[in-house]
Design a protein around this motif. Structure first.
Motif, PDB file in Angstrom:
ATOM      1  N   LYS A 572       0.831  -1.207   0.000  1.00 19.44           N
ATOM      2  CA  LYS A 572       0.000   0.000   0.000  1.00 19.44           C
ATOM      3  C   LYS A 572       0.865   1.256   0.000  1.00 19.44           C
ATOM      4  CE  LYS A 572      -4.281  -1.695   2.112  1.00 19.44           C
ATOM      5  NZ  LYS A 572      -5.240  -1.577   3.218  1.00 19.44           N
ATOM      6  N   GLU A 587      -8.195   3.342 -12.335  1.00 17.89           N
ATOM      7  CA  GLU A 587      -8.072   2.509 -11.138  1.00 17.89           C
ATOM      8  C   GLU A 587      -9.241   1.542 -11.062  1.00 17.89           C
ATOM      9  OE1 GLU A 587      -7.987   4.947  -7.693  1.00 17.89           O
ATOM     10  OE2 GLU A 587      -6.029   5.846  -8.132  1.00 17.89           O
ATOM     11  N   LYS A 588      -9.042   0.458 -10.302  1.00 22.05           N
ATOM     12  CA  LYS A 588     -10.131  -0.463  -9.994  1.00 22.05           C
ATOM     13  C   LYS A 588      -9.957  -0.922  -8.549  1.00 22.05           C
ATOM     14  CE  LYS A 588     -13.398  -3.542 -10.036  1.00 22.05           C
ATOM     15  NZ  LYS A 588     -14.804  -3.124  -9.845  1.00 22.05           N
ATOM     16  N   VAL A 589     -10.964  -0.652  -7.730  1.00 28.26           N
ATOM     17  CA  VAL A 589     -10.938  -1.119  -6.341  1.00 28.26           C
ATOM     18  C   VAL A 589     -11.539  -2.518  -6.300  1.00 28.26           C
ATOM     19  CG1 VAL A 589     -11.735  -0.706  -3.997  1.00 28.26           C
ATOM     20  CG2 VAL A 589     -11.122   1.230  -5.460  1.00 28.26           C
ATOM     21  N   TYR A 590     -10.792  -3.462  -5.756  1.00 27.04           N
ATOM     22  CA  TYR A 590     -11.276  -4.839  -5.636  1.00 27.04           C
ATOM     23  C   TYR A 590     -11.005  -5.304  -4.210  1.00 27.04           C
ATOM     24  CZ  TYR A 590     -12.271  -9.708  -6.773  1.00 27.04           C
ATOM     25  OH  TYR A 590     -12.828 -10.963  -6.807  1.00 27.04           O
ATOM     26  N   GLU A 592     -10.066  -5.008  -0.668  1.00 32.94           N
ATOM     27  CA  GLU A 592      -9.293  -3.997   0.049  1.00 32.94           C
ATOM     28  C   GLU A 592      -8.117  -3.470  -0.769  1.00 32.94           C
ATOM     29  OE1 GLU A 592      -8.138  -5.505   3.836  1.00 32.94           O
ATOM     30  OE2 GLU A 592     -10.177  -5.941   4.490  1.00 32.94           O
ATOM     31  N   VAL A 593      -8.026  -3.888  -2.020  1.00 36.14           N
ATOM     32  CA  VAL A 593      -6.889  -3.502  -2.865  1.00 36.14           C
ATOM     33  C   VAL A 593      -7.348  -2.545  -3.961  1.00 36.14           C
ATOM     34  CG1 VAL A 593      -5.052  -4.322  -4.404  1.00 36.14           C
ATOM     35  CG2 VAL A 593      -5.779  -5.728  -2.461  1.00 36.14           C
ATOM     36  N   THR A 594      -6.563  -1.495  -4.184  1.00 36.21           N
ATOM     37  CA  THR A 594      -6.780  -0.611  -5.327  1.00 36.21           C
ATOM     38  C   THR A 594      -5.740  -0.936  -6.384  1.00 36.21           C
ATOM     39  OG1 THR A 594      -7.648   1.176  -3.949  1.00 36.21           O
ATOM     40  CG2 THR A 594      -6.824   1.779  -6.131  1.00 36.21           C
ATOM     41  N   ARG A 596      -4.071  -0.008  -9.983  1.00 37.13           N
ATOM     42  CA  ARG A 596      -3.907   1.229 -10.752  1.00 37.13           C
ATOM     43  C   ARG A 596      -3.025   0.943 -11.963  1.00 37.13           C
ATOM     44  NH1 ARG A 596      -1.933   4.639  -6.601  1.00 37.13           N
ATOM     45  NH2 ARG A 596      -4.133   4.840  -5.986  1.00 37.13           N
TER      46      ARG A 596
END
Length: 752
Positions: A572, A587-590, A592-594, A596
Motif C-alpha cells: 500500500k 483505477e479499480k478497487v477490488y 481492500e486492494v486498489t 492502478r
C-alpha cells in the motif's frame, strides 16, 4: 405510472439482463399493465418466460432510472389460455415455437397446463407432436418446477446460487435426503464445497456435532489442510489433536473412524516404529508412484572413461572454462546413469556444470529438454544455458485445469504428456528442484520414458516447495541414487559478498555487517515506519542507478504478509510512493486492494485456462497460449472500466486480459514474501529486518532471500534481528516419506 404508489407487480419475464450466479442477484424485465418494468432482487431461480408476482417498491437508479426492488415474490403457473400461450411462445419449453404454442392452446384452451402436467400423452393429438415429444415437454415442465423447488430449499441453508446449481446437477432430487442426513457428502463430491461450508450446512440441517459423518469429514479436511502446509501425512496423535481443535468436541475411537476412511480408500495408514502415520490416499500413492518411477529411471550405462575425459576437455577448450574434479564427476555421472542429482549453493558452479552436460549430450547427438518450476526460473535458465528452457507445466503440455479435491487442494493436473504420450527426448535437465512438490514431480515422471536421462539440479538449503512434499531432500536422503554435491566457491563468485555471506549464513558462521560492502548492505533503522521510509528511498532513488535496473526490477522481500513490515502494508505504501493517483490513470478497487495502471502485480494462483498472447511492437500477435501461474509478475498496462477488464503485461512479454471478477487472482507485488520469490532472481533485493514469528524468522528463509539477489542485497532494520534469523535453525518440519518409499522399492528390486 405513479411509481411511488406501486407496491406490487406481476408479469412474464421478458429477458434476463444480468444475473450473479454466486448470490442470485438478478436484473430482468417484465411487462406490467402494458409497460416494461425493470425488476431487481435476489431470486433463487428464474428464466425467461416465467410468470412472477412480486412485492416491493420502485427505486431510482442513477443510470437506469426507475427499477422495481423486489422484497418478496412467487412464481405462478399460467392459468388461462392467453397466459399459457404467452408462456409457451416465450421459448421456456424447448421444441415449442409460437405456431405450435398456438395450436396447443387452440386445442385445449384454459385446460392446457393441467393437460401438460397430468395427461401429457394427449399432446400427441396435435399435428407435429409425437408421443416422445409430448413426454419430453412434460419432463421439461417437471424439471423446471423441481429445479425451482430445490433452489428455494437450498437457499434455506445459505447455499449460493452457483453452488446450488452444482449440487442439483450432481444429486438431482436426492438433494433433500442428502442435506437432511449427511451434508458432508457435498465436501467429498463437489468442487468448491469444503468441510467448512458443509459443516455450516450441516449445522443448519440439525446434524449433531458428534456425528460420525462430521468426524470423518473433519479428519479428511485436516489431512488436506496439512498438505497445504507441505505435509504428505500426519502422525495419528497430531491428527487427532488437530481434528478435535477443528470440531471443538471430544470423542473416542479415533482409529475406528480412520479405519472407516481407509476402507473407503480415502486414507492410508502406515506404521513407523511405534507411531501410526495417516496419509490422504492420493498423496501416499503419489509418493509411491514417484519412488517407483525414479527407481525405473536409475539405469547404468557402460562408458569409456578416457573417451569421457577427452570429450570434457574439448568442451572446456570450446567454452574457455576449467572444471574442477567434482564438476567433472557430475558430468560423467550424467553420462553413466539414467538419474543424477546435482546440488550446491550459489557460486559453486551449477550453471557451468549444466552447460558442460548440455554440450556433452549435444556432441553425442542427444535431444535435450530444459525445465524449471516457474516462468522466471525457466527464463533465467534459458539465459544462462543459451537454449530454450520451459516451465514444467509447458513442457508437459497443459490440457486443462487441475483436478481438485473438495477442499480445493490440487491433486493433479491434466497434461497431454503422460504415460501414454511420453516426452520424446534423450535427456531432461530440471533446475530449481527445491521448488518441485510431490504432485508436479509425479506428473513429470509419468511423462519421462524409461531410458531417458533425468538430471535434477537444486539447492537443498533453500525454502522447500509451497506444495506438499520434500522431493529433492528426500531423493538425496534415500541414498539410492547418484548425488553430486558442489561445494567449492569459484573465484569470480568469491568476489561477491552476497555469495560469501550466503554460505556463512548456511553454515552458521558469523556475518559482519558494515557499510563498506559493495553488494551486501545493511541500513540500520529501528521502528517499522523508519524502515519503510528508508526502503522507499532505496527503491526509488538509490538502487536503480546503483545496479543499472528499473524501479520495478528492484524487489522488496519480506518474511511475512501480515506484520508492521509485511507485504500487505508495504504494498500500500510503495504503491502511493511509486505509482500515486494521477489524472487519466485508471483505477479499480477490488476488495481492500486498489489496482492502478502502472502497478506491479503478481499472479497468486495457477490458472490453466487463462489465455495470453505476445505481440510485436507493431501490435501483431506472434505467439499465444494459455496458463498463468502462481508467482508470475507483470505490470498493469490498462484498466478498461467499460469492458470491465484489466490488462497485465508479464515479465516474459505475455499479455493477459483479466475480467474484473478474476482480480482475486492478482495482488500488488512491490513487496512479496520470500516464499513467493523462490526460483526468481533480481538485480537487487531489499529486505526489511524487523522481529516477527519465530518459525518464519529463520536461517532457511534468510538464506533464500539473500540468494535471490544478483548484484546487491540491501537489508534495512534491526541488526539483532538479522543475527537472530541467521542463528535460528527452527525450520518448520515437514512430514514426508518419499525417501522411505524409495528405499522400500529399491530394496525389493535388488532382492530379486
Amino acid at each position: 405510472m405513479e411509481y411511488e404508489a406501486v407496491k406490487y407487480v406481476e408479469g412474464f419475464v421478458e429477458n434476463i439482463i444480468f444475473r450473479n450466479e454466486d448470490n442470485g442477484y438478478t436484473v430482468f424485465d417484465i411487462t406490467y399493465n402494458g409497460e416494461e418494468v425493470t425488476c431487481v432482487g435476489v431470486l433463487s431461480y428464474i428464466s425467461a418466460g416465467e410468470f412472477i408476482a412480486a412485492q416491493g417498491e420502485f427505486v431510482k437508479h442513477p443510470v437506469y432510472y426507475m427499477q422495481f426492488k423486489i422484497k418478496s415474490y412467487e412464481f405462478r403457473a399460467p392459468d388461462d389460455a392467453k397466459s399459457v400461450k404467452r408462456y409457451l411462445s416465450s421459448g421456456a419449453i424447448k421444441g415449442i415455437g409460437e405456431k405450435m404454442a398456438e395450436n396447443i392452446v387452440n386445442k385445449f384452451g384454459d385446460d392446457t397446463f393441467r393437460i401438460m402436467e397430468e395427461e401429457p400423452e394427449r399432446l400427441a393429438e396435435i399435428k407435429g407432436i409425437s408421443i416422445k415429444k409430448a413426454m419430453d415437454i412434460a419432463a421439461q415442465l417437471m424439471d423446471k418446477r423441481d429445479v425451482r423447488r430445490a433452489m428455494m430449499f437450498m437457499q434455506e441453508f445459505g447455499i449460493s446460487m452457483k453452488l446450488a446449481n452444482k449440487i442439483y446437477t450432481k444429486y438431482g432430487q436426492n438433494i433433500y435426503t442428502i442435506l437432511k442426513e449427511n451434508p458432508y457428502r457435498l465436501a467429498d463430491d463437489i468442487d468448491g464445497i469444503g468441510f467448512k461450508i458443509a459443516d455450516e450446512i450441516a449445522a443448519k440441517a440439525g446434524i449433531k456435532v458428534d456425528s460420525a459423518f462430521r468426524i470423518k469429514s473433519g479428519i479428511f479436511y485436516v489431512l488436506c489442510q496439512a498438505a497445504g502446509q507441505g505435509h504428505v501425512y500426519l502422525p495419528l496423535d497430531e491428527l487427532e489433536s488437530y481434528v478435535k481443535s477443528l470440531l471443538l468436541i471430544e470423542f473416542d475411537n479415533m482409529e475406528s473412524y480412520i479405519m472407516d476412511l481407509a476402507v473407503d480408500k480415502k486414507v492410508v495408514v502406515k506404521q513407523s516404529g511405534d507411531r501410526k502415520l495417516v496419509y490422504a490416499a492420493i498423496y501416499y500413492y503419489m509418493e509411491t508412484s514417484v519412488a517407483r518411477k525414479l527407481c525405473d529411471l536409475d539405469i547404468s550405462y557402460s562408458c569409456n572413461d578416457e573417451e569421457m575425459e577427452e570429450s570434457i576437455e574439448k568442451i572446456e577448450q570450446r567454452l574457455n572454462i576449467e572444471l574442477d574434479e567434482i564438476q567433472k564427476e557430475a558430468v560423467k555421472k550424467t553420462v553413466q546413469n539414467g538419474l543424477v542429482v546435482i546440488t550446491g549453493g550459489p557460486g559453486t558452479g551449477k550453471t557451468t556444470t549444466i552447460n558442460t552436460i548440455i554440450r556433452y549430450f549435444q556432441m553425442e547427438g542427444f535431444d535435450i529438454r530444459l525445465a524449471a518450476p516457474t516462468g522466471r526460473a525457466a527464463k533465467r535458465m534459458s539465459e544462462t544455458c543459451g537454449m530454450e528452457a520451459q516451465t514444467i507445466h509447458r513442457l508437459l503440455e497443459i490440457s486443462g485445469g487441475p483436478q481438485e479435491d473438495s477442499n480445493g487442494s490440487s491433486f493433479a493436473t491434466n497434461f497431454d504428456r503422460n504415460e501414454e504420450n511420453p516426452l520424446e527426448t534423450d535427456a531432461i535437465i530440471v533446475d530449481e528442484m527445491s521448488m518441485v512438490d510431490i504432485s508436479i514431480m509425479n506428473s513429470l515422471l509419468k511423462a519421462v520414458a524409461v531410458g531417458t536421462r533425468l538430471i535434477l539440479v537444486g539447492d537443498t538449503d533453500q525454502l522447500p516447495s509451497v506444495g506438499a512434499g520434500n522431493v529433492l531432500k528426500d531423493i538425496i536422503a534415500s541414498g539410492c541414487f547418484p548425488v553430486v554435491r558442489l561445494e567449492k566457491i569459484f573465484r569470480q563468485a568469491a568476489e561477491s559478498e552476497i555469495v560469501i555471506n550466503a554460505h556463512k549464513i548456511n553454515k552458521g558462521e558469523p556475518v559482519v555487517l558494515n557499510k563498506y560492502s559493495k553488494d551486501f548492505l545493511f541500513v540500520r533503522r529501528e521502528t517499522p515506519d523508519e524502515i519503510i521510509a528508508a526502503i522507499c528511498t532505496l527503491v526509488k532513488k538509490k538502487l536503480p542507478d546503483y545496479v543499472g535496473a528499473g524501479i520495478n526490477e528492484i524487489q522488496i522481500l519480506t518474511p511475512s504478509k501480515k506484520s508492521a513490515t509485511g507485504s500487505l502494508r508495504l504494498n500500500k505504501i510503495m504503491q502511493e510512493y511509486l505509482n500515486p493517483p494521477q489524472a487519466g490513470k485508471q483505477e479499480k478497487v477490488y476488495g481492500e486492494v486498489t489496482f492502478r495502471e502502472g502497478d506491479k502485480v503478481m499472479q497468486i494462483k495457477n490458472n490453466y485456462q487463462t489465455e495470453w498472447e505476445k505481440k510485436s511492437k507493431y501490435g501483431v500477435t506472434y505467439d499465444a497460449g494459455s496458463g498463468v501461474f502462481n508467482g508470475d509478475t507483470g505490470i498493469i498496462t490498462e484498466i478498461n472500466t467499460f469492458m470491465e477488464q484489466m490488462t497485465v503485461k508479464f515479465d516474459d512479454e505475455r499479455i493477459v486480459k483479466y475480467d474484473f471478477k478474476q482480480l482475486e487472482e492478482l495482488e500488488l507485488a512491490y513487496a512479496i514474501t520470500v516464499h513467493k520469490s523462490q526460483g526468481s532472481e533480481y538485480p537487487a533485493v531489499v529486505i526489511p529486518m524487523y522481529p516477527g514469528p519465530r518459525m518464519l524468522m529463520n536461517k532457511n528463509l534468510l538464506y533464500t532471500a539473500v540468494t535471490r539477489a544478483r548484484k546487491c542485497v540491501c537489508m534495512v532494520g534491526n541488526e539483532n534481528c538479522f543475527h537472530q534469523m541467521a542463528q535460528n535453525e527452527s525450520e518448520q518440519r515437514r512430514y514426508s516419506s518419499l525417501d522411505e518409499r524409495i528405499k522400500e522399492i529399491y530394496e525389493l528390486d535388488n532382492a530379486v
